[in-house]
Design a protein around this motif. Sequence first.
Motif, PDB file in Angstrom:
ATOM      1  N   UNK A   1       1.811  -4.908  -1.961  1.00 59.92           N
ATOM      2  CA  UNK A   1       1.047  -6.092  -2.359  1.00 59.92           C
ATOM      3  C   UNK A   1       1.650  -6.753  -3.598  1.00 59.92           C
ATOM      4  N   UNK A   2       2.110  -5.946  -4.533  1.00 59.27           N
ATOM      5  CA  UNK A   2       2.744  -6.474  -5.742  1.00 59.27           C
ATOM      6  C   UNK A   2       4.045  -7.195  -5.384  1.00 59.27           C
ATOM      7  N   UNK A   3       4.845  -6.570  -4.546  1.00 61.77           N
ATOM      8  CA  UNK A   3       6.129  -7.167  -4.150  1.00 61.77           C
ATOM      9  C   UNK A   3       5.932  -8.469  -3.379  1.00 61.77           C
ATOM     10  N   UNK A   4       4.842  -8.582  -2.628  1.00 61.24           N
ATOM     11  CA  UNK A   4       4.563  -9.781  -1.831  1.00 61.24           C
ATOM     12  C   UNK A   4       3.722 -10.800  -2.586  1.00 61.24           C
ATOM     13  N   UNK A   5       3.458 -10.544  -3.856  1.00 58.00           N
ATOM     14  CA  UNK A   5       2.715 -11.489  -4.675  1.00 58.00           C
ATOM     15  C   UNK A   5       1.220 -11.537  -4.397  1.00 58.00           C
ATOM     16  N   UNK A   6       0.696 -10.553  -3.691  1.00 61.78           N
ATOM     17  CA  UNK A   6      -0.734 -10.526  -3.373  1.00 61.78           C
ATOM     18  C   UNK A   6      -1.574 -10.060  -4.562  1.00 61.78           C
ATOM     19  N   UNK A   7      -0.946  -9.280  -5.453  1.00 61.68           N
ATOM     20  CA  UNK A   7      -1.631  -8.829  -6.665  1.00 61.68           C
ATOM     21  C   UNK A   7      -0.688  -8.983  -7.854  1.00 61.68           C
ATOM     22  N   UNK A   8      -1.265  -9.017  -9.033  1.00 57.21           N
ATOM     23  CA  UNK A   8      -0.468  -9.114 -10.255  1.00 57.21           C
ATOM     24  C   UNK A   8      -0.096  -7.707 -10.733  1.00 57.21           C
ATOM     25  N   UNK A   9       0.792  -7.661 -11.703  1.00 56.85           N
ATOM     26  CA  UNK A   9       1.168  -6.365 -12.260  1.00 56.85           C
ATOM     27  C   UNK A   9      -0.024  -5.698 -12.942  1.00 56.85           C
ATOM     28  N   UNK A  10      -0.869  -6.494 -13.593  1.00 58.54           N
ATOM     29  CA  UNK A  10      -2.070  -5.945 -14.227  1.00 58.54           C
ATOM     30  C   UNK A  10      -3.005  -5.337 -13.178  1.00 58.54           C
TER      31      UNK A  10
END
Length: 155
Positions: free
Chosen positions: A130-139
Amino acid sequence: MYRNILKIIIILCFLSGCAERVIDISDKEGKIVGGCNAGFDWHFYGLQDSIDYVLYECAKDSIAKGYTISDERLLTIDFTLAYPPKGQSWNKKLAMSQFHSGKITERKLGYILAATEFEYIRVIWAAEDDLANGKITEAEFNKIDKTAKLKWLGE
């Protein structure tokens, strides 16, 4: 002479809680079509049982599709997890407590430790995607990681 003995002792300490094993997955013609790899570091109780559990979990879907595995012994093992105390769910801290009080065997402890860590890894892999696909932020990823880690460790 004492230096050599000390070196051997240090090496044995580093190796004592570490192990890794691999199985092959084959089709009906015997051609290797995949594999599973399981290993743990600093895992002092139920190490081989944890590895067996993860290898079986990895290969389970392939077995259901008719493939065979190189370690058929895994097909004869009951990987059913013991029930946790009423109103609780398994985590590392609870499992260790139940083991040290004699309520579960070392084998069952190994399965529980592997299952809880495996669930943590599944959550993290999904969050990484999800992080890699921009679905969630690093936070958001960090929050998911922290929550999953606390659940796994029981803290």
